[in-house]
Design a protein around this motif. Structure first.
Motif, PDB file in Angstrom:
ATOM      1  N   SER A 409       0.833  -1.203   0.000  1.00 36.43           N
ATOM      2  CA  SER A 409       0.000   0.000   0.000  1.00 36.43           C
ATOM      3  C   SER A 409       0.865   1.250   0.000  1.00 36.43           C
ATOM      4  CB  SER A 409      -0.922  -0.020   1.228  1.00 36.43           C
ATOM      5  OG  SER A 409      -1.697   1.150   1.270  1.00 36.43           O
ATOM      6  N   ARG A 464       1.000  -9.064  -5.109  1.00 37.00           N
ATOM      7  CA  ARG A 464      -0.242  -9.356  -4.395  1.00 37.00           C
ATOM      8  C   ARG A 464      -0.659 -10.812  -4.593  1.00 37.00           C
ATOM      9  NH1 ARG A 464      -2.055  -4.347  -6.873  1.00 37.00           N
ATOM     10  NH2 ARG A 464      -1.855  -2.634  -5.385  1.00 37.00           N
ATOM     11  N   THR A 743      -5.231  -0.514  -4.316  1.00 36.90           N
ATOM     12  CA  THR A 743      -5.600  -1.893  -4.002  1.00 36.90           C
ATOM     13  C   THR A 743      -7.110  -2.073  -4.124  1.00 36.90           C
ATOM     14  OG1 THR A 743      -5.697  -1.315  -1.657  1.00 36.90           O
ATOM     15  CG2 THR A 743      -3.639  -2.237  -2.467  1.00 36.90           C
TER      16      THR A 743
END
Length: 781
Positions: A409, A464, A743
């Protein structure tokens, strides 16, 4: 004429008295008749009894005065009277006869045997009778006993035989002889050697008859189906005086029992071997709770010598665990529970504690009695330590994942913030009236910036996926529209390279859906198509073909999968290079060709397809081209439903300029948004550099729109959003999140918690202007 000599010899009187002549007198005869135990009578069939002796009178309970004229026929059994009358008729002319008859005595009917003679001159019937009742009863009992014994012999399931002192069979039953295919008649009267040559044991028989002691042996005998084992019991036969008169024997075929016992011994040996070889402690406890056996594992696990294992096993239980163990085993012995599973500790020989998982099962007899308990105890000390280490490792991994997620992030934010200024101001410059050189320079800035943004997005997506933080919402997605959208977006690029793009959807049934995420499927197809354009040859072609087929694996039906094949006419890929194709940042030397690329697109595409339960395959021929095939599971066609109308946006609070509050701590981003909004009229922008200042400004000014950054120096943008919705004065103000945090999870979360829209940095100028126009209800100038 009579012979004188004969007459003289017959008729001449003999000198002397009868006693002197040696003859019995009538008195002597009468006395002897009275002493006789036989029943003696003189009977006149016409007038009844003339005389009877004392034995007769006693048998029929007659007094002396009752004898004369007594009718003996009345004493005869009714069934025997006819036979008496026939006898009298036969003997009426004289003669003798014997007959059996039943007469009623004081003790009931008795069976008598009469010897009868009739005097032809007087017609008197003289009879002597003996009582045969006891003899007949004995004969009947003997016959019954013989019948019973014969039935026992005939139906016995064991062989029975008897021999005389010479070793000859005098008795044998069918069970004894039938096993050899013989009958009892085949052996009686013969010796064992004569019947079974080579098998008789004469010495053993003689020893039993000589010593008078029974003898039991197991013997092997050959039968038609093989060698059998028989149990032979030999015992002496004795007469009434106790003298040995022969040999008796009982033979039982115990072949099955011997095999069973042998099998049981083998099972016991095997079970004992398994128990002793088991790494767990196996404990046998009897019905009284005493330990009877403990496997050898106890010595190694508890470090005890063999002589102490039985005595100290219970005493070594941890004091805190002893009560629950006693309670559990009490319930087991009372048959209140079918089994016990218990974790407890026991003290090792060196003093440390060993943890066990014990499982106890009862041993129940056929009649339901508790005969004991078997307990299997496994040392789980190392397992528990490993589990603790594993939990700690999982906790560390989770912390690392959280840190990695936070890093992603933060990295997304930190990388996108400077790109936001670069691309944002470049877009503003592109809207200005510039010369050809300046326009070309701005185009280069935008192209390089977007390339860098694509690289950042793809690297973050791969990260991710590898860390499990990429969430995909899978749903039925119609295939044809996605393919057409991907081709439409790629066609301008293909035309600039002089390529022809062909689409073949003829094999695709109308309305075919796949299980996928539409955005990610479009991303994969765009990547494959753009690669097909970039790595194609001049004036080449690019084709997309969609077809349905069976799933990979047994039992799948036709049409279970949908295949989307993207084929190009490029230079192709060598077979040795195919394994490297999906490695990140490995462009197989294309970085030297001048073709722009990141080297992670195919890697990301493969990950995305697999996350959608599909496969991405490649087939390539050097010099001819490559074909990339996306295979996805087919989904049922969803039922069509109406869409909900979009709720109307509130109009600006005042009739003048719309008020927009921008909460952002980065001055460059504030300046960029200000210049973007200057390109439209009727908007008044106010900036706040912290969350607290933004909340105060929103409460005081009540703006028509709030542009909110998430990363603020004092409080998070999420908290600012929550407080704006809690305050009545600002609850209805639309809030558009403008952030570098791209995200998907964060996007969904904030949209679910009240954000009107979610815009990621770098900002697309035209997209932001269109969004502001939509929210405020005004138009771009």
């Amino acid at each position: 004429m009579t012979d004188p000599l004969s007459d003289a010899a017959t008729d001449a009187p003999v000198a002397g008295t009868p006693a002197e002549r040696g003859e019995l007198t009538d008195e002597d005869a009468a006395a002897l008749a009275e002493l006789s135990e036989e029943l003696l009578v003189v009977y006149d069939p016409a007038s009844g009894l003339r005389w009877s002796n004392r034995a007769h009178r006693r048998a029929f309970d007659l007094g002396d005065e009752e004898v004369a004229g007594f009718d003996l026929v009345e004493l005869l059994h009714p069934d025997d009277r006819a036979r008496y009358r026939d006898l009298v008729r036969q003997l009426c002319d004289g003669g003798r006869a014997s007959v059996a008859a039943r007469l009623r005595t004081a003790a009931g009917y008795r069976q008598l045997r009469f010897h009868v003679e009739v005097d032809p001159d007087s017609g008197l019937l003289c009879a002597a009778a003996g009582d045969r009742s006891d003899w007949l009863s004995a004969q009947q009992a003997l016959w019954t006993t013989r019948q019973v014994l014969q039935a026992i012999l005939d139906h016995a399931t064991v062989g029975i035989f008897a021999k005389d002192l010479d070793g000859r069979y005098v008795l044998a039953n069918q069970c004894f002889t039938g096993a050899r295919g013989l009958t009892p008649a085949d052996v009686v009267g013969k010796t064992a050697e004569e019947v079974f040559p080579g098998e008789g044991d004469v010495e053993r028989d003689r020893r039993v008859m000589r010593t008078g002691v029974a003898h039991i042996t197991d013997e092997q005998v050959p039968l038609a189906d093989g060698i059998h084992t028989v149990l032979v019991i030999r015992f002496p036969l004795r007469d009434a005086t106790g003298a040995v008169i022969g040999l008796g024997g009982v033979v039982s075929d115990i072949t099955d029992r011997v095999h069973m016992e042998h099998g049981l011994r083998e099972q016991e040996r095997l079970l004992d071997t398994l128990v002793q070889a088991s790494p767990d402690i196996v404990t046998m406890i009897d019905a009284d709770g005493r330990i009877t056996e403990v496997s050898q594992a106890a010595q190694a696990i508890l470090g005890l010598p063999p002589d102490l294992v039985h005595d100290e096993l219970v005493l070594r239980l941890h004091p805190d665990d002893l009560p629950k163990a006693q309670q559990a085993f009490a319930a087991l012995y009372a048959q209140q529970v079918p089994a016990v599973e218990l974790r407890h500790r026991a003290r090792h020989g060196d003093g440390h504690w060993v943890t066990f998982d014990s499982r106890a099962r009862p041993i129940i007899s056929d009649d339901g009695r508790m005969e004991g308990v078997v307990v299997v105890s496994r040392d789980v000390t190392a397992d528990l330590a490993f589990e603790a280490e594993l939990r700690a490792a999982v906790s560390r991994a989770e912390q690392a994942n959280r840190a990695k997620s936070e890093f992603l992030s933060r990295m997304s934010h930190e990388l996108r913030v400077p790109l936001n200024s670069v691309l944002g101001f470049a877009q503003l410059l592109q809207m200005e009236k510039l010369g050809p050189t300046q326009h070309e320079a701005v185009d280069h800035i935008l192209q390089a910036g977007r390339h860098l943004l694509d690289l950042i997005d793809e690297v973050l997506d791969i990260t991710r996926i590898e860390t499990g933080h990429l969430d995909l919402v899978l749903e039925p997605v119609e295939v044809a529209p996605v393919v057409r959208d991907a081709v439409a977006l790629t066609t301008p690029l293909a035309e600039r390279h002089g390529l022809q793009v062909d689409v073949d959807l003829d094999d695709l049934a109308p309305g075919t859906h796949v299980v996928a995420n539409r955005q990610r499927l479009l991303q994969v197809l765009l990547n494959l198509l753009s690669n097909g354009v970039k790595y194609n040859r001049p004036s080449g072609s690019l084709s997309v073909r969609v077809a349905m087929g069976p799933a990979a694996g047994p039992g799948a039906g036709p049409g279970d999968r949908v295949r989307i094949a993207v084929a190009d006419t490029g230079r192709g890929i060598a077979e040795d290079d195919l394994p490297r194709l999906f490695e990140p940042f490995d462009r197989l030397g294309a970085e030297r060709s001048g073709v722009e690329g990141t080297g992670v697109g195919l890697t990301l595409s493969k990950h995305l397809v697999e996350r959608m339960h599909g496969r991405l395959e490649v087939r390539s021929v050097p010099g001819e081209g490559s074909t990339f095939t996306v295979e996805l599971p087919r989904a049922p066609t969803p039922v069509a439903g109406g869409s909900l109308p979009r709720p109307p946006r509130p109009a600006p609070a005042s009739g003048g300029a719309a008020r927009v509050l921008h909460i952002e701590d980065n001055p460059a981003n504030v300046q960029l948004v200000a210049q973007i909004l200057q390109r439209r009229g009727g908007v008044r922008l106010q900036a706040a550099s912290s969350g607290a200042d933004g909340l105060a400004a929103a409460t005081a000014a009540r703006p028509d729109l709030v542009l909110l950054d998430l990363h603020l120096p004092d409080i998070s943008g999420e908290e600012v959003l929550a407080q704006l919705h809690r305050q009545p004065a600002t609850a209805a103000v639309p809030v558009v999140v403008v952030t570098a945090d791209a995200t998907p999870a964060q996007r969904r979360h904030l949209l679910q918690h009240g954000a009107a829209a979610y815009v990621t940095k770098p900002i697309d100028v035209r997209e932001l202007l269109a969004l502001v126009d939509q929210v405020l209800g005004t138009r771009v100038r």
